[in-house]
Scaffold this active site. Sequence first.
Site, PDB file in Angstrom:
ATOM      1  N   SER A  16       0.832  -1.199   0.000  1.00 49.86           N
ATOM      2  CA  SER A  16       0.000   0.000   0.000  1.00 49.86           C
ATOM      3  C   SER A  16       0.875   1.260   0.000  1.00 49.86           C
ATOM      4  O   SER A  16       1.667   1.463  -0.898  1.00 49.86           O
ATOM      5  CB  SER A  16      -0.960  -0.039   1.188  1.00 49.86           C
ATOM      6  OG  SER A  16      -2.014   0.877   1.022  1.00 49.86           O
ATOM      7  N   ASP A  23      -5.595  -3.505  -2.685  1.00 50.99           N
ATOM      8  CA  ASP A  23      -4.640  -3.181  -1.622  1.00 50.99           C
ATOM      9  C   ASP A  23      -4.135  -4.443  -0.908  1.00 50.99           C
ATOM     10  O   ASP A  23      -4.914  -5.190  -0.323  1.00 50.99           O
ATOM     11  CB  ASP A  23      -5.345  -2.258  -0.626  1.00 50.99           C
ATOM     12  CG  ASP A  23      -4.423  -1.714   0.448  1.00 50.99           C
ATOM     13  OD1 ASP A  23      -3.289  -2.209   0.572  1.00 50.99           O
ATOM     14  OD2 ASP A  23      -4.851  -0.790   1.160  1.00 50.99           O
TER      15      ASP A  23
END
Length: 649
Positions: free
Chosen positions: A424, A540
Site C-alpha cells: 500500500s 490493496d
Amino acid sequence: MDGTLRSQEKLTIIDQIPLFANLSINDKKIIAGSSLIVEYKKGDMVYREGDGPDAFYCVITGRLRAYIAKKTEEEDLEYLKHGKYFGIISILTGEPHSVNVQAVNDSIILKIPKDAFDKILKRIPGLAINFSQTLSRRLKRKDLGEKRVFESTIVSVFGASDKIGATYYVLNLGVSIKMQTDKKVVLLDMNRTGENISSFLGVKSELKPVVLDSPFFEENIVKTNIFKHRLGVDIIHVLHNPNEPTHLIPLLSYLTNDYHYVIVDLPGYLDDTIFESMKQSDMVHLITACDEASLGSTEKLIAELKKSSSAIGKKIKVITSEYGVSSPCYATGKGPALIKHDIFATLPDINKTEYKIDESKAPIVMACPDCEYSKTIRRISRQLGDCLIGLALGAGAAQGLAHIGVLKVIERHNIPIDILAGTSMGALIGALWASGKNADEIENIVSRFKTKMSVLRLVDLTLPRKGLIKGREIRRFLVSQFGDKTFQGLRLPFKVITCDIKTREEIVLDEGSLVDAVMASVAIPGVFEPVKVGERFLVDGGIINPLPTNVLMKMGVAKIIAVNTLPSPEDIQKSNRKFSNIFDVIVNSVQAGEYLLAEMSCQDADIALHPIIPTVDWYGFYDSEKIIKKGEEESLKCLSQLRELAIAR
C-alpha cells in the site's frame, strides 16, 4: 506445541522457509505431515557432539549457535537463524553429530525425525539432490587435532559478452565478500596471462601458474603459488589451454577445505573444462551486456547449457552490465521478451558515476563504497554471505509518509538495505526509493499536497459499482513519477504486495509495470476500483499482508527492519477522531484488521518501528512535514540497533 497447530498453520510456517518455499503444495503437505514444531528455551541443548543422528532441524524463530568444545574453551562455528537447517550431515552419513547446538534465545524449530526424513527424500527427489549437494559442501576434517566445520561455496563467473568487465566483477565480489563476512576467499584466475586480477590490484606476482594436466597435484605446489593480498583475498592462477584438458575439479575440491568462498574467473569461451567448472559450482554468474543483441545471445547460451545439464540451469544468475550501453533495453520492459531467465542484478556503468574511478588504484568497492556499482556488488556479496538486510514498509495511508523519515535516517547513517518489500503506502514510497530517488526528493514530491483541497484533487468519484473512486488521477500521478519504468530498471530488488480480490490470495509483484503494481497495492477495496494486472483483479495488499516481513523471510533475508505505520486501537482512542463519511468507515474498518496482522509480522523482524501521530487523519497527506519528522525521530531512537544490525556478521 506441535499438537496445538492445525495443518494449515504448519503449511504456512513451511511456506516461509526458503528451503521448502518453491516446492509444490503436495510436497509441502508431505513435510507438514512428517514434521514436528518444537520449542527450545534459552540455554537448552538441541543436541551434543557425539549424539546419534536423530532428526533434521530447521529454525523457524529464535537463534541458536553451533560450537565445538575444546579443553579450556568453546569455539563458536556458526549462528543459526530463520531458515537455517542443521543436523543434515549426520542424518545423511549416519555418523554422530560433530558439533553442539544450543539455543541462544527462546527458539521454535521444525523437526523431522530420521525415519520420516528418509521417506521424504524418497518421495521428493528434488530435496534429495539439494541435500546431497549440501553434503559435498559442508566439509568436515581434522587438522592438527582440531575440528573445523564450515560450508564452502564455489561461484563460477563467465563473461557472456566481450569486454564486459567480468574479471573486475570477480575482484570486487571477492573483496566485498571478505569485507561483509570476514570469511576466507580465494580467486581463481583462469585467463591466459594469469595476471588479469593482480593487474587490477596494481601488483605484479612472481608466482607461477598451477598446472593441472592430471587429476593429481602436489598440495605444496598449490600452497606456494597462492598470492596472499593485503586486502584479505587470496589469488591463484590456473594455467588453462583450451586445446588440452585441465583437471580443475580436484583443485576446487581441495580449496573448499580451506576457503569459505572459491570464485572462479572463467575465460570467455566454452570448452569441457569451463563447462565442468559450471557443473561443479554452487552458483554460476553470467555477466552480459544489456543491449538487445547481448541479451538474445545470452538466452541462447543458457538454453544450450540447460540442454547439456539441467542442473546448471538452476544455478545460473544472470547479471547485466550497463557498461557502454546508452539505453538498457530492459528499462522499458523489453528484457523479458529477449531473455526468459530472471535478471539477478544489474551493474551500473562505472564511467557514468559521479565519482572519478581509477580502476588500477583499488577495487571500486573500497575506493567508492557509496557509488551504485559498489552498492550492487555489496548486495550480491551479502546474499552470498547470508547476511542480507531487508526493509519492510507497511500500509497506513497518510501515516505511511513516516517511511520517508525512516529512509532519511537510513541514508544519513549508511545503513545498507539489500531488498525492499512494500504494501500500500509502503509500496508507493518504496517504489520511489527503489527507482533512484533519495528521501529528500521523495519528501519534495509529497510536499506538493499542502492542503486538503490538493489531496481532494486526486479523488475522481465514479458510480460505485466496484469502488467509489475511479483512480485516474492517482494513476496520472504515478505515471508522472515512474513513466514506463519496470521492476528490472530498479536499483535494488523490490516486492510489491497486492491481493487478488477474486481468490483472496496474496500476490507478490516483482516484474512488469511499476505503475500497475503500485496502483494495485494502494487500491483500498471499496474506495478504489480493483486494478487489472494480467488476468487478475488486484486490490490493496494491506488487507491480507499489511507488513510484508514474510516475503523477505521467504527470500532468505537474514536481518529484517519493519516499519508499521498503522494506528493501534489506543492511537485511535487518543485521536478523538469522528467518522463522518463512508470513506472513514471503510478505511477504519480495513485498518482495524490490518493492525493486528502487522503486529504479528513485527514478531519476525529484528527491528520494528512504529512511528504514529494519533491526531493525523488517514487522508492527512497535507501533514507530511510532521509525519516524516515522526519517522525520523522513531528511527533515531533505534539508531544504535540499526548500526549494530548493519555490521553484525
